[in-house]
Design an enzyme around this catalytic site. Structure first.
Site, PDB file in Angstrom:
ATOM      1  N   LYS A  86       0.868  -1.187   0.000  1.00  0.00           N
ATOM      2  CA  LYS A  86       0.000   0.000   0.000  1.00  0.00           C
ATOM      3  C   LYS A  86       0.897   1.227   0.000  1.00  0.00           C
ATOM      4  O   LYS A  86       1.837   1.331   0.805  1.00  0.00           O
ATOM      5  CB  LYS A  86      -0.896   0.007   1.238  1.00  0.00           C
ATOM      6  CG  LYS A  86      -2.076  -0.940   1.115  1.00  0.00           C
ATOM      7  CD  LYS A  86      -2.879  -0.974   2.393  1.00  0.00           C
ATOM      8  CE  LYS A  86      -3.725   0.250   2.600  1.00  0.00           C
ATOM      9  NZ  LYS A  86      -4.395   0.210   3.926  1.00  0.00           N
TER      10      LYS A  86
HETATM   11  O1  G3P Z   1      -6.794   1.492   5.558  1.00  0.00           O
HETATM   12  C1  G3P Z   1      -7.480   2.695   5.674  1.00  0.00           C
HETATM   13  C2  G3P Z   1      -8.516   2.647   6.712  1.00  0.00           C
HETATM   14  O2  G3P Z   1      -8.108   1.739   7.695  1.00  0.00           O
HETATM   15  C3  G3P Z   1      -8.829   3.956   7.340  1.00  0.00           C
HETATM   16  O3  G3P Z   1      -9.883   3.721   8.214  1.00  0.00           O
HETATM   17  O4  G3P Z   1     -11.255   4.026  10.186  1.00  0.00           O
HETATM   18  O5  G3P Z   1      -8.928   4.973  10.133  1.00  0.00           O
HETATM   19  O6  G3P Z   1     -10.750   5.989   8.756  1.00  0.00           O
HETATM   20  P1  G3P Z   1     -10.221   4.742   9.376  1.00  0.00           P
END
Ligand code: G3P
Length: 224
Positions: A86
């Protein structure tokens, strides 16, 4: 539709890998840090649980294209299997994506917030682009609408790149993204459970159990 688990928690991965049709696991530096343990043991532990065929997406922490490429090679070599690095969108990330494509290493360009970012990442050769739905919703940016536009533009221009939607806080966001043709979602174990749950389902099952017990008591079909 592909369902991936967005966690590095081994217990959650073990559970969801057994109970759900998972296509893989995604992580990022925040998710890895939340486990507060040895990095290599953790990522190779995830690989052991999900096996070589399912996707494992691990994010680079490097900031230059050269270092991203070097780190991606190391990650692929040590983690093995169906691996994707990533890379957050940015000039260095795009340059690294183009180089990694030539090397045959899978790339997910992440931290995507606009269709324009996704389109350039796809042109650079990204296998997946990862828009953050809930973070957009939090600023009234309509994350699912952005994801829908990305799906539509990738289709218009004929890119093979898939949309791996991330950052979910509820099942409605997952449903809306599926409705607009997003290819894949990465969600927490909690969201997966919410997606398959419904109070009417619980009520229906209670009714079946009650009616069965009224006639057959506690006998199962196999005992009749
Ligand atoms: O991989 C990206 C994702 O985990 C972001 O999620 O919940 O941190 O906005 P969040």
């Amino acid at each position: 539709m592909l369902y991936l688990l967005d966690t590095a928690n081994l217990e959650a991965i073990k559970h969801c890998n057994e109970y759900y049709p998972l296509s893989g696991v995604t992580t990022n530096p925040s998710i890895i840090s939340a486990e507060n343990t040895d990095f290599w043991e953790l990522v190779t532990g995830i690989r052991k649980i999900i096996g070589d065929e399912k996707m494992l997406h691990v994010q680079t922490t490097q900031k230059t294209a050269a270092a991203i490429v070097k780190e991606a090679k190391l990650l692929k070599e040590r983690i093995g299997g169906n691996f994707y690095v990533k890379i957050p969108i940015g000039e260095e990330g795009i340059k690294a994506t183009m180089e990694l494509k030539k090397l045959g290493i899978g790339v997910t360009v992440t931290a995507i917030f606009t269709p324009a970012q996704a389109l350039i990442a796809a042109k650079a050769g990204a296998d997946f682009v990862a828009p953050y739905v809930n973070r957009l919703d939090n600023i009234i940016g309509d994350g699912c609408d952005v994801a829908a536009e990305i799906v539509s533009q990738l289709k218009i221009f004929g890119y093979d790149c898939k949309v791996l939607v991330a950052s979910f806080k509820n099942a409605e966001q997952v449903h809306k993204c599926a409705s607009v043709g997003c290819h894949s979602v990465t969600v927490s174990a909690g969201i997966l459970k919410t997606v398959i749950s419904h109070p009417m389902t619980d009520a229906a099952i209670q009714g079946f159990d009650r009616d069965w017990a009224a006639i057959y008591g506690d006998k199962t079909i196999m005992e009749l």
